[in-house]
Motif scaffolding. Sequence first.
Motif, PDB file in Angstrom:
ATOM      1  N   GLU A  77       0.830  -1.191   0.000  1.00 41.22           N
ATOM      2  CA  GLU A  77       0.000   0.000   0.000  1.00 41.22           C
ATOM      3  C   GLU A  77       0.870   1.247   0.000  1.00 41.22           C
ATOM      4  OE1 GLU A  77      -2.383  -0.175   3.453  1.00 41.22           O
ATOM      5  OE2 GLU A  77      -3.332  -2.071   2.954  1.00 41.22           O
ATOM      6  N   GLY A  78       0.396   2.277  -0.698  1.00 41.24           N
ATOM      7  CA  GLY A  78       1.026   3.583  -0.617  1.00 41.24           C
ATOM      8  C   GLY A  78       2.494   3.546  -0.979  1.00 41.24           C
ATOM      9  N   GLY A  79       3.223   4.555  -0.587  1.00 42.71           N
ATOM     10  CA  GLY A  79       4.650   4.575  -0.779  1.00 42.71           C
ATOM     11  C   GLY A  79       5.118   5.603  -1.786  1.00 42.71           C
ATOM     12  N   TRP A  80       5.192   6.880  -1.359  1.00 41.08           N
ATOM     13  CA  TRP A  80       5.697   7.952  -2.211  1.00 41.08           C
ATOM     14  C   TRP A  80       6.935   8.554  -1.562  1.00 41.08           C
ATOM     15  CZ3 TRP A  80       3.676   9.768  -6.924  1.00 41.08           C
ATOM     16  CH2 TRP A  80       2.479   9.162  -7.314  1.00 41.08           C
ATOM     17  N   CYS A  81       7.886   8.960  -2.394  1.00 42.23           N
ATOM     18  CA  CYS A  81       9.125   9.560  -1.897  1.00 42.23           C
ATOM     19  C   CYS A  81       9.418  10.845  -2.649  1.00 42.23           C
ATOM     20  CB  CYS A  81      10.311   8.605  -2.075  1.00 42.23           C
ATOM     21  SG  CYS A  81      10.194   7.067  -1.157  1.00 42.23           S
ATOM     22  N   GLY A  82       9.945  11.831  -1.930  1.00 38.24           N
ATOM     23  CA  GLY A  82      10.439  13.052  -2.549  1.00 38.24           C
ATOM     24  C   GLY A  82      11.950  13.111  -2.416  1.00 38.24           C
ATOM     25  N   ILE A  83      12.630  13.449  -3.499  1.00 38.94           N
ATOM     26  CA  ILE A  83      14.083  13.558  -3.500  1.00 38.94           C
ATOM     27  C   ILE A  83      14.432  14.995  -3.839  1.00 38.94           C
ATOM     28  CG2 ILE A  83      16.225  12.789  -4.562  1.00 38.94           C
ATOM     29  CD1 ILE A  83      13.240  10.522  -4.745  1.00 38.94           C
ATOM     30  N   VAL A  84      15.036  15.698  -2.884  1.00 35.92           N
ATOM     31  CA  VAL A  84      15.247  17.142  -3.007  1.00 35.92           C
ATOM     32  C   VAL A  84      16.743  17.445  -2.945  1.00 35.92           C
ATOM     33  CG1 VAL A  84      14.723  19.414  -2.042  1.00 35.92           C
ATOM     34  CG2 VAL A  84      13.022  17.576  -1.901  1.00 35.92           C
TER      35      VAL A  84
END
Length: 269
Positions: free
Chosen positions: A71-78
């Motif tokens: 389920e789900g699982g989003w990542c931001g790479i900044v």
Amino acid sequence: MPEAALRDLARSLEHASAPPARAVPVLHALRPVVPGGLRPGSAVGLDGPGAASLALALVAGVSRHGGADGEGGWCGIVGVPSFGVVAAAGMGAEPERLLLVDDPGDRWPDVVAALAEAVELVLLCPPERPGAAAVRRLSALARKHGCVLTLTGPFARDWPGVRLRLRLDAVAWEGVGDGHGRLRGRRARVVAEGRDAPGRGRRADLWLPAADGGVRPAEPVRPPLEIVPPAAVRDGAPVHTRRDGAPAAVRALPAQAMDPAHAGGKGIA
């Protein structure tokens, strides 16, 4: 009982009965050092030369659960323009669930703040030493929304309140001989330290990456055995008989002999 005290009691009971936040998942191979997953709302520091590979593995652990198996699982790479999407996908990441902001500029705190409300993990390379106001703001947002702030780069250690630090130790590449060969995999010890890894911390030997690009547990290295003549064995040591009837003994080769670089690239059987 005064009304203010009743409100405080009701608030305490509400918090006590609320279910604990679900941990942010990690790859199965990392569970010996991060059992149960990452603490929601916490800050994680990645240290040392292996920080980039650890970042890939953490992103893969979160985003792969956005596929058919979870389920789900989003990542931001900044602020990580060198982030290897292909390598992360090889570890199991779902590229469509990665939000990349290569150059956030001076407004990087605003970018992280916006992402922290929507994703499970933000991988951040601060472009400068973070100010106290930015740290307080982003840490509070991470706690509120259950987002894990994962810090890398030269200013990662300047972020206060980091509960867990991960690094690589005892790194050795496989596949390179004496001036020839091709890198096939890297064996490394992942070390977890900090408040979320109390005591002496936790350690696990992994292939990071393995020959297929994934992350796999690595079996302990056992020294190879070499047949030596009985005269080379000290008195009282066990001597085993070979199939041809001749006496022989075995001994473990020194660690140096196991390094292909010291074996002329031929390897030791």
